[in-house]
Write a protein that holds these residues in place. Structure first.
Motif, mmCIF file in Angstrom:
data_model
loop_
_atom_site.group_PDB
_atom_site.id
_atom_site.type_symbol
_atom_site.label_atom_id
_atom_site.label_comp_id
_atom_site.label_asym_id
_atom_site.label_seq_id
_atom_site.Cartn_x
_atom_site.Cartn_y
_atom_site.Cartn_z
ATOM 1 N N THR A 149 -30.035 29.905 -14.381
ATOM 2 C CA THR A 149 -28.667 30.131 -14.871
ATOM 3 C C THR A 149 -28.048 31.744 -14.521
ATOM 4 N N VAL A 150 -29.442 32.459 -14.476
ATOM 5 C CA VAL A 150 -28.965 33.877 -14.196
ATOM 6 C C VAL A 150 -28.651 34.074 -12.782
ATOM 7 N N PHE A 151 -29.403 33.257 -11.753
ATOM 8 C CA PHE A 151 -28.851 33.068 -10.291
ATOM 9 C C PHE A 151 -27.486 32.884 -10.101
ATOM 10 N N GLY A 152 -27.313 31.547 -10.870
ATOM 11 C CA GLY A 152 -25.988 30.989 -10.683
ATOM 12 C C GLY A 152 -24.869 31.970 -11.274
ATOM 13 N N ALA A 153 -25.129 32.749 -12.167
ATOM 14 C CA ALA A 153 -24.116 33.650 -12.855
ATOM 15 C C ALA A 153 -23.879 34.722 -12.206
ATOM 16 N N VAL A 154 -24.853 35.231 -11.383
ATOM 17 C CA VAL A 154 -24.838 36.584 -10.656
ATOM 18 C C VAL A 154 -24.119 36.064 -9.315
ATOM 19 N N LEU A 155 -24.600 35.065 -8.504
ATOM 20 C CA LEU A 155 -23.870 34.563 -7.472
ATOM 21 C C LEU A 155 -22.167 34.413 -7.764
ATOM 22 N N VAL A 156 -21.985 33.565 -8.443
ATOM 23 C CA VAL A 156 -20.430 33.338 -8.852
ATOM 24 C C VAL A 156 -19.715 34.583 -9.419
ATOM 25 N N GLY A 157 -20.614 35.168 -10.195
ATOM 26 C CA GLY A 157 -19.896 36.732 -10.727
ATOM 27 C C GLY A 157 -19.660 37.495 -9.319
ATOM 28 N N GLY A 158 -20.543 37.489 -8.235
ATOM 29 C CA GLY A 158 -20.320 38.157 -7.270
ATOM 30 C C GLY A 158 -19.054 37.767 -6.198
ATOM 31 N N ILE A 159 -19.014 36.262 -6.101
ATOM 32 C CA ILE A 159 -17.945 35.871 -5.567
ATOM 33 C C ILE A 159 -16.417 36.078 -6.188
ATOM 34 N N GLU A 160 -16.398 36.038 -7.557
ATOM 35 C CA GLU A 160 -15.412 36.266 -8.341
ATOM 36 C C GLU A 160 -14.959 37.732 -8.102
ATOM 37 N N TRP A 161 -15.729 38.598 -8.266
ATOM 38 C CA TRP A 161 -15.596 40.154 -7.966
ATOM 39 C C TRP A 161 -15.018 40.303 -6.629
ATOM 40 N N LEU A 162 -15.545 39.841 -5.656
ATOM 41 C CA LEU A 162 -14.946 40.028 -4.199
ATOM 42 C C LEU A 162 -13.326 39.391 -4.077
ATOM 43 N N VAL A 163 -13.291 38.057 -4.715
ATOM 44 C CA VAL A 163 -12.046 37.523 -4.380
ATOM 45 C C VAL A 163 -10.890 37.895 -5.351
ATOM 46 N N PHE A 164 -11.449 38.270 -6.396
ATOM 47 C CA PHE A 164 -10.283 38.528 -7.662
ATOM 48 C C PHE A 164 -10.102 39.900 -8.233
ATOM 49 N N SER A 165 -11.414 40.760 -7.762
ATOM 50 C CA SER A 165 -11.525 42.052 -8.414
ATOM 51 C C SER A 165 -12.010 42.913 -7.233
ATOM 52 N N PRO A 166 -11.513 43.040 -6.030
ATOM 53 C CA PRO A 166 -12.394 43.823 -5.100
ATOM 54 C C PRO A 166 -12.338 45.346 -5.296
ATOM 55 N N ASP A 167 -11.344 45.723 -6.077
ATOM 56 C CA ASP A 167 -11.388 47.087 -6.373
ATOM 57 C C ASP A 167 -12.430 47.694 -7.147
ATOM 58 N N ARG A 168 -13.112 46.864 -7.776
ATOM 59 C CA ARG A 168 -14.137 47.287 -8.602
ATOM 60 C C ARG A 168 -15.338 47.583 -7.805
ATOM 61 N N SER A 169 -16.325 48.546 -8.236
ATOM 62 C CA SER A 169 -17.571 48.917 -7.421
ATOM 63 C C SER A 169 -18.482 48.009 -7.678
ATOM 64 N N LEU A 170 -19.464 48.005 -6.738
ATOM 65 C CA LEU A 170 -20.723 47.152 -7.090
ATOM 66 C C LEU A 170 -21.444 47.505 -8.204
ATOM 67 N N GLN A 171 -21.538 48.957 -8.583
ATOM 68 C CA GLN A 171 -22.149 49.498 -10.070
ATOM 69 C C GLN A 171 -21.167 49.024 -10.932
ATOM 70 N N GLU A 172 -19.981 48.804 -11.089
ATOM 71 C CA GLU A 172 -19.388 48.422 -12.263
ATOM 72 C C GLU A 172 -19.669 46.815 -12.517
#
Length: 187
Positions: A149-172
């Protein structure tokens, strides 16, 4: 893990790029050859079939993930270990978006010929999260489910970040994921 170089690397790189755009089903060996700049025979020389090509590609990708998670966790435990592994996944997603998309699309499929070997490598990657969870909660019988569950959430969250919120930093993004995992989301 041995690094693949030369023609084989060009073929794998072309395959992951095309699969991230067209899916595996929509990617042909001829397309891979054209993108890699090699003859179609070279693709078949290195990989006897499309299934073998994508099996190798996914095993390499998940194997790299497992190695990265092992290094990120190192001797850390608890929240520092979890933070380090979350950051490592997000960095991998950011550095290789096509592979992240491919892993996200294929990791949960059960109808592919490569599913059995892929699950072995997946278990190796999840073992790092399992170790952190079991260290903190040794009596939990569901550590592997929680790790997935943790792995899936982080992986999908990372893709979500890069596709829909690329202005956010990795730290955020890492902070958001850690907040979610802290149990404070609904508190």
């Amino acid at each position: 893990m041995a690094r693949v170089t030369g023609t084989k690397r060009s073929i794998l790189d072309a395959a992951v790029e095309l699969a991230s755009l067209n899916g595996i089903t929509g990617t042909t060996m001829e397309d891979v050859a054209v993108r890699a700049g090699v003859a179609k025979g070279s693709v078949y020389y290195n990989f006897s079939s499309k299934d073998k090509l994508f099996e190798q590609l996914l095993l390499d990708g998940v194997g790299t993930l497992a190695e990265t998670l092992r290094e990120a966790r190192g001797t850390k435990t608890g929240t520092p270990a979890l933070r380090s592994m979350v950051d490592a996944i997000l960095e991998l997603v950011a550095s290789n978006q096509p592979m992240a998309k491919l892993i996200a699309a294929e990791i949960f499929r059960t109808d592919r010929s490569w599913q059995s070997p892929l699950q072995l490598v997946r278990r190796e990657a999840l073992a790092e999260f399992v170790a952190v969870i079991q260290h903190a909660h040794p009596d939990r019988p569901d550590a592997e489910l929680m790790a997935g569950t943790v792995f899936g959430a982080v992986l999908v969250g990372g893709i979500e970040w890069l596709v829909f919120s690329p202005d956010r930093s990795l730290q955020e993004v890492s902070d958001s994921v850690m907040f979610m995992l802290s149990g404070n989301l609904t508190a």
